[in-house]
Design a protein around this motif. Structure first.
Motif, PDB file in Angstrom:
ATOM      1  N   MET A 298     -43.513   9.590 -48.702  1.00 25.20           N
ATOM      2  CA  MET A 298     -42.993   8.160 -48.123  1.00 25.20           C
ATOM      3  C   MET A 298     -42.460   7.356 -49.457  1.00 25.20           C
ATOM      4  SD  MET A 298     -45.775   6.868 -45.546  1.00 25.20           S
ATOM      5  CE  MET A 298     -44.712   5.555 -45.265  1.00 25.20           C
ATOM      6  N   LYS A 299     -42.914   7.433 -50.337  1.00 29.56           N
ATOM      7  CA  LYS A 299     -42.418   6.629 -51.723  1.00 29.56           C
ATOM      8  C   LYS A 299     -41.206   7.272 -52.103  1.00 29.56           C
ATOM      9  CE  LYS A 299     -46.753   5.110 -53.524  1.00 29.56           C
ATOM     10  NZ  LYS A 299     -47.733   4.969 -54.789  1.00 29.56           N
ATOM     11  N   SER A 301     -39.151   9.121 -50.443  1.00 31.75           N
ATOM     12  CA  SER A 301     -38.190   9.024 -49.374  1.00 31.75           C
ATOM     13  C   SER A 301     -37.405   7.322 -49.700  1.00 31.75           C
ATOM     14  CB  SER A 301     -38.488   9.162 -47.984  1.00 31.75           C
ATOM     15  OG  SER A 301     -37.681   8.798 -47.044  1.00 31.75           O
ATOM     16  N   LYS A 302     -38.304   6.645 -49.792  1.00 32.72           N
ATOM     17  CA  LYS A 302     -37.838   4.995 -49.914  1.00 32.72           C
ATOM     18  C   LYS A 302     -36.908   4.936 -51.137  1.00 32.72           C
ATOM     19  CE  LYS A 302     -39.568   0.608 -49.871  1.00 32.72           C
ATOM     20  NZ  LYS A 302     -40.567  -0.360 -50.057  1.00 32.72           N
ATOM     21  N   LYS A 303     -37.451   5.685 -52.241  1.00 35.10           N
ATOM     22  CA  LYS A 303     -36.579   5.685 -53.337  1.00 35.10           C
ATOM     23  C   LYS A 303     -35.023   6.246 -53.259  1.00 35.10           C
ATOM     24  CE  LYS A 303     -40.240   5.657 -56.838  1.00 35.10           C
ATOM     25  NZ  LYS A 303     -40.811   6.314 -58.099  1.00 35.10           N
ATOM     26  N   LYS A 305     -33.434   6.473 -50.499  1.00 31.65           N
ATOM     27  CA  LYS A 305     -32.581   5.475 -49.695  1.00 31.65           C
ATOM     28  C   LYS A 305     -32.207   4.268 -50.242  1.00 31.65           C
ATOM     29  CE  LYS A 305     -34.769   6.267 -45.179  1.00 31.65           C
ATOM     30  NZ  LYS A 305     -35.485   5.719 -44.146  1.00 31.65           N
ATOM     31  N   ASP A 306     -32.992   3.783 -51.321  1.00 30.56           N
ATOM     32  CA  ASP A 306     -32.436   2.652 -52.325  1.00 30.56           C
ATOM     33  C   ASP A 306     -31.425   3.210 -53.113  1.00 30.56           C
ATOM     34  OD1 ASP A 306     -34.502   1.064 -51.079  1.00 30.56           O
ATOM     35  OD2 ASP A 306     -36.085   1.418 -52.332  1.00 30.56           O
TER      36      ASP A 306
END
Length: 307
Positions: A298-299, A301-303, A305-306
């Motif tokens: 999850m971490k 994936s978030k990076k 997207k950012d």
């Protein structure tokens, strides 16, 4: 001795006996001569001329009381009976006026009481009659003093000794008072119940807080004990995973032992095989590993997207 002498002596005795009279204490005697007022005799030994003077009457100088019951209507149309007690006496220096000017003093006083009460009470409501009964008594006394002083009577005091409303009004007043008292009692009972609930809630909250604090302290001590156990096992060459497995298995069998000591227990612990402790540990390790992997994914994936 000559019989004439006896007759003369007898007549003299009768004359003296008829001439002498006694006036009691706190009493005045009115003497008339040939039907005309002559004098007033006070208490003690007195004399009069027989056949010429006579005692026309006696008046008591003591304080007397007359109770008068008056029925009248109040301002709010309530019929009420008032009992007025009048204390009066004959003025010592005005015995003549009291005896000759007024035949029936009680009737005269009663008439004035009726007149004043029926003039004052209709100006008041029923509750005011109870509160201002002294004002009614003062009004009666003032009126009576002005009127009866001319007749030789002094009004000492007037008292409204009883106020008796109509029976239906009294019943209604009693119901109102009873309802008011029940309302007050209900309010007190409600306040008491509310206080009881609040205090009970406070006690329960305090109990839960202390219980939670106890559980936290217990778990903290368990964790500290486990940490110390792992450190001891590490010192003898047993790694952390093996030490954890050993501790879990040991607690598992300790639990089975404590359950077996209870003779009336219906509790069944499943699973209860020798591999149960190791299996539980493996499951826990696998779940922690999977949780960590999901978190890392999850971490990442978030990076992305950012970026």
């Amino acid at each position: 001795m000559n019989p004439t002498v006896y007759i003369i002596v007898g007549l003299a005795v009768l004359f003296v006996a008829a001439a002498i009279f006694i006036v009691k204490q706190q009493t005045a005697a009115v003497i008339e001569t040939f039907g005309r007022f002559s004098s007033i005799r006070q208490s003690g030994f007195q004399m009069k001329i027989p056949g010429v003077q006579r005692i026309a009457g006696r008046l008591s100088l003591k304080i007397q009381q007359l109770d008068v019951i008056v029925e009248t209507k109040t301002l709010d149309d309530v019929f009420v009976k008032l009992k007025v007690s009048v204390q009066f006496k004959v003025i010592k220096d005005k015995v003549y006026d009291a005896f000759y000017k007024l035949d029936y003093p009680h009737d005269q006083i009663t008439s004035y009481v009726f007149d004043v009460v029926r003039a004052e009470v209709p100006k008041m409501k029923l509750d005011d009659v109870f509160v201002k009964k002294d004002d009614v008594a003062i009004a009666v006394k003032t009126e009576l003093n002005d009127a009866m002083l001319n007749y030789g009577y002094d009004i000492i005091k007037t008292l409204v000794t009883d106020i008796d409303p109509d029976a239906q009004v009294k019943a209604a007043m009693n119901r109102i008072n009873a309802a008011d008292r029940e309302k007050t009692a209900a309010q007190y009972e409600g306040d008491a119940a509310r206080i009881l609930i609040v205090e009970k809630a406070k006690a329960e909250a305090e109990s839960k807080r202390l219980q939670g604090q106890g559980i936290a302290d217990q778990r903290r001590e368990i964790a500290r004990g486990l940490e110390e156990s792992v450190e001891v096992l590490n010192k003898v060459g047993i790694n952390s995973q093996e030490a954890s497995a050993l501790i879990v298995v040991t607690q598992h069998y300790d639990t089975l032992q404590s359950i077996g000591q209870e003779t009336n227990s219906n509790l069944i612990l499943l699973p209860n095989s020798p591999q149960a402790g190791s299996q539980m540990l493996n499951d826990m390790v696998a779940s922690f590993t999977a949780s960590n992997q999901i978190g890392e994914a999850m971490k990442n994936s978030k990076k992305k997207k950012d970026e």
